[in-house]
Design a protein around this motif. Structure first.
Motif, PDB file in Angstrom:
ATOM      1  N   THR A   1       0.837  -1.183   0.000  1.00 51.66           N
ATOM      2  CA  THR A   1       0.000   0.000   0.000  1.00 51.66           C
ATOM      3  C   THR A   1       0.878   1.242   0.000  1.00 51.66           C
ATOM      4  N   GLY A   2       0.273   2.411   0.147  1.00 49.89           N
ATOM      5  CA  GLY A   2       1.063   3.633   0.083  1.00 49.89           C
ATOM      6  C   GLY A   2       0.406   4.769   0.825  1.00 49.89           C
ATOM      7  N   GLY A   3       0.643   6.009   0.265  1.00 48.94           N
ATOM      8  CA  GLY A   3       1.248   6.331  -1.000  1.00 48.94           C
ATOM      9  C   GLY A   3       0.603   5.630  -2.203  1.00 48.94           C
ATOM     10  N   GLU A   4       1.279   5.750  -3.323  1.00 49.18           N
ATOM     11  CA  GLU A   4       0.869   5.051  -4.551  1.00 49.18           C
ATOM     12  C   GLU A   4       1.948   4.027  -4.904  1.00 49.18           C
ATOM     13  N   PRO A   5       1.715   2.746  -4.596  1.00 43.59           N
ATOM     14  CA  PRO A   5       2.741   1.732  -4.820  1.00 43.59           C
ATOM     15  C   PRO A   5       3.220   1.624  -6.263  1.00 43.59           C
ATOM     16  N   LEU A   6       2.337   1.834  -7.229  1.00 42.59           N
ATOM     17  CA  LEU A   6       2.718   1.585  -8.612  1.00 42.59           C
ATOM     18  C   LEU A   6       3.728   2.588  -9.160  1.00 42.59           C
ATOM     19  N   LEU A   7       4.039   3.633  -8.409  1.00 42.88           N
ATOM     20  CA  LEU A   7       5.160   4.488  -8.783  1.00 42.88           C
ATOM     21  C   LEU A   7       6.473   3.712  -8.727  1.00 42.88           C
ATOM     22  N   GLN A   8       6.490   2.644  -7.949  1.00 38.42           N
ATOM     23  CA  GLN A   8       7.699   1.837  -7.776  1.00 38.42           C
ATOM     24  C   GLN A   8       7.505   0.426  -8.327  1.00 38.42           C
ATOM     25  N   SER A   9       6.817   0.322  -9.450  1.00 38.62           N
ATOM     26  CA  SER A   9       6.435  -0.976 -10.001  1.00 38.62           C
ATOM     27  C   SER A   9       7.616  -1.898 -10.246  1.00 38.62           C
ATOM     28  N   GLU A  10       8.700  -1.366 -10.785  1.00 39.64           N
ATOM     29  CA  GLU A  10       9.832  -2.226 -11.145  1.00 39.64           C
ATOM     30  C   GLU A  10      10.444  -2.881  -9.921  1.00 39.64           C
ATOM     31  N   ALA A  11      10.649  -2.121  -8.886  1.00 44.37           N
ATOM     32  CA  ALA A  11      11.239  -2.677  -7.670  1.00 44.37           C
ATOM     33  C   ALA A  11      10.265  -3.612  -6.958  1.00 44.37           C
ATOM     34  N   ILE A  12       8.976  -3.299  -6.989  1.00 37.68           N
ATOM     35  CA  ILE A  12       7.985  -4.191  -6.395  1.00 37.68           C
ATOM     36  C   ILE A  12       8.024  -5.547  -7.085  1.00 37.68           C
ATOM     37  N   THR A  13       8.080  -5.532  -8.406  1.00 38.77           N
ATOM     38  CA  THR A  13       8.134  -6.782  -9.160  1.00 38.77           C
ATOM     39  C   THR A  13       9.345  -7.607  -8.762  1.00 38.77           C
ATOM     40  N   ALA A  14      10.494  -6.962  -8.651  1.00 36.60           N
ATOM     41  CA  ALA A  14      11.712  -7.669  -8.257  1.00 36.60           C
ATOM     42  C   ALA A  14      11.584  -8.244  -6.853  1.00 36.60           C
ATOM     43  N   LEU A  15      10.995  -7.494  -5.938  1.00 31.08           N
ATOM     44  CA  LEU A  15      10.815  -7.979  -4.569  1.00 31.08           C
ATOM     45  C   LEU A  15       9.922  -9.208  -4.534  1.00 31.08           C
ATOM     46  N   LEU A  16       8.811  -9.156  -5.262  1.00 26.87           N
ATOM     47  CA  LEU A  16       7.816 -10.220  -5.187  1.00 26.87           C
ATOM     48  C   LEU A  16       8.292 -11.530  -5.793  1.00 26.87           C
ATOM     49  N   THR A  17       9.242 -11.467  -6.712  1.00 29.78           N
ATOM     50  CA  THR A  17       9.732 -12.704  -7.326  1.00 29.78           C
ATOM     51  C   THR A  17      10.396 -13.615  -6.294  1.00 29.78           C
ATOM     52  N   ALA A  18      10.868 -13.059  -5.201  1.00 28.59           N
ATOM     53  CA  ALA A  18      11.561 -13.852  -4.180  1.00 28.59           C
ATOM     54  C   ALA A  18      10.671 -14.203  -2.998  1.00 28.59           C
ATOM     55  N   LEU A  19       9.393 -13.816  -3.045  1.00 26.90           N
ATOM     56  CA  LEU A  19       8.503 -14.046  -1.912  1.00 26.90           C
ATOM     57  C   LEU A  19       7.411 -15.052  -2.268  1.00 26.90           C
ATOM     58  N   PRO A  20       7.030 -15.915  -1.312  1.00 32.81           N
ATOM     59  CA  PRO A  20       5.979 -16.907  -1.575  1.00 32.81           C
ATOM     60  C   PRO A  20       4.569 -16.415  -1.262  1.00 32.81           C
ATOM     61  N   HIS A  21       4.439 -15.191  -0.800  1.00 31.19           N
ATOM     62  CA  HIS A  21       3.181 -14.687  -0.265  1.00 31.19           C
ATOM     63  C   HIS A  21       2.072 -14.595  -1.319  1.00 31.19           C
ATOM     64  N   ARG A  22       0.848 -14.682  -0.816  1.00 24.69           N
ATOM     65  CA  ARG A  22      -0.286 -14.154  -1.578  1.00 24.69           C
ATOM     66  C   ARG A  22      -0.168 -12.638  -1.496  1.00 24.69           C
ATOM     67  N   VAL A  23      -0.418 -11.928  -2.614  1.00 27.07           N
ATOM     68  CA  VAL A  23      -0.113 -10.489  -2.670  1.00 27.07           C
ATOM     69  C   VAL A  23      -1.335  -9.687  -3.091  1.00 27.07           C
ATOM     70  N   GLU A  24      -1.577  -8.608  -2.367  1.00 30.64           N
ATOM     71  CA  GLU A  24      -2.557  -7.597  -2.753  1.00 30.64           C
ATOM     72  C   GLU A  24      -1.821  -6.274  -2.944  1.00 30.64           C
ATOM     73  N   ILE A  25      -2.280  -5.488  -3.902  1.00 27.45           N
ATOM     74  CA  ILE A  25      -1.765  -4.126  -4.056  1.00 27.45           C
ATOM     75  C   ILE A  25      -2.936  -3.157  -3.973  1.00 27.45           C
ATOM     76  N   GLU A  26      -2.779  -2.131  -3.150  1.00 31.91           N
ATOM     77  CA  GLU A  26      -3.784  -1.082  -3.012  1.00 31.91           C
ATOM     78  C   GLU A  26      -3.328   0.134  -3.807  1.00 31.91           C
ATOM     79  N   THR A  27      -4.187   0.622  -4.680  1.00 34.84           N
ATOM     80  CA  THR A  27      -3.797   1.681  -5.613  1.00 34.84           C
ATOM     81  C   THR A  27      -4.975   2.601  -5.887  1.00 34.84           C
ATOM     82  N   ALA A  28      -4.665   3.827  -6.287  1.00 34.44           N
ATOM     83  CA  ALA A  28      -5.708   4.770  -6.698  1.00 34.44           C
ATOM     84  C   ALA A  28      -6.148   4.546  -8.135  1.00 34.44           C
ATOM     85  N   GLY A  29      -5.472   3.653  -8.842  1.00 31.69           N
ATOM     86  CA  GLY A  29      -5.879   3.342 -10.208  1.00 31.69           C
ATOM     87  C   GLY A  29      -5.441   4.365 -11.228  1.00 31.69           C
ATOM     88  N   THR A  30      -4.451   5.175 -10.897  1.00 29.75           N
ATOM     89  CA  THR A  30      -4.007   6.195 -11.845  1.00 29.75           C
ATOM     90  C   THR A  30      -2.830   5.739 -12.693  1.00 29.75           C
TER      91      THR A  30
END
Length: 204
Positions: A142-171
């Protein structure tokens, strides 16, 4: 089309609303907020209660191998289809909007908060280790607006086994890589009452 509602594995549930928002500049990898130069190793009291590691002093900017983080904490999801699920929350810094009633303005509003104290730039490996060590297997970004950091989020999630939700304003439209990895999208479009002009709130 106007995208409003919840994305689950790339499938959108459309509802009535005011649109999906407008994009942001593509050169966000060099974005700096308020001309701030350095973070500090000490996090604010709210973050100290909720996270276990402090980041070294580095510039607060969006880069592909680090995430600008406000806080990490465990709680129960209070919104959307997964309400009531024990979750780890990863709150990121920066936002492309400026909602008048924002309750997390400390993640982006340099006019009211010292972002060098409120935010920390964290290495993905160290952050991933902290997230993996926590008990909940549901991760809410969540944030803030998480999708401003999409590239780093993607890299982080590749190493995690979690179920993932992202909260965004849709912009900001999610990337194909995030659509393939994220289990649930909680989209909160902003109306005129947010104080943001229409051209920043919607994306046709």
């Amino acid at each position: 089309r106007q995208w409003v509602g919840v994305w689950i594995r790339g499938r959108a549930t459309l509802r009535d609303g005011s649109g999906f928002g407008v994009g942001v500049p593509r050169s966000v990898d060099r974005l700096e907020v308020g001309g701030l130069a350095e973070t500090r190793t000490e996090l604010p009291s709210s973050a100290r209660r909720r996270t276990t590691a402090h980041a070294p002093a580095v510039k607060l900017r969006i880069v592909p191998d680090r995430l600008v983080v406000s806080e990490v904490f465990d709680s129960v999801q209070g919104e959307g289809p997964s309400v009531g699920v024990p979750s780890t929350f990863l709150r990121l810094g920066f936002c492309n909007l400026a909602c008048s009633w924002c309750d997390t303005a400390y993640t982006w509003d340099a006019s009211r908060f010292d972002l060098s104290k409120e935010l920390a730039s964290r290495a993905l490996g160290e952050l991933g280790a902290e997230l993996s060590a926590r008990s909940p297997r549901n991760l809410v970004v969540t944030g803030g607006e998480p999708l401003l950091q999409s590239e780093a989020i993607t890299a982080l999630l590749t190493a995690l086994p979690h179920r993932v939700e992202i909260e965004t304003a849709g912009t900001i439209a999610p990337t194909d890589a995030l659509l393939a990895r994220v289990d649930q999208w909680n989209v909160s479009p902003k109306l005129a009452s947010s104080g943001n002009p229409l051209e920043k709130r919607r994306r046709d």
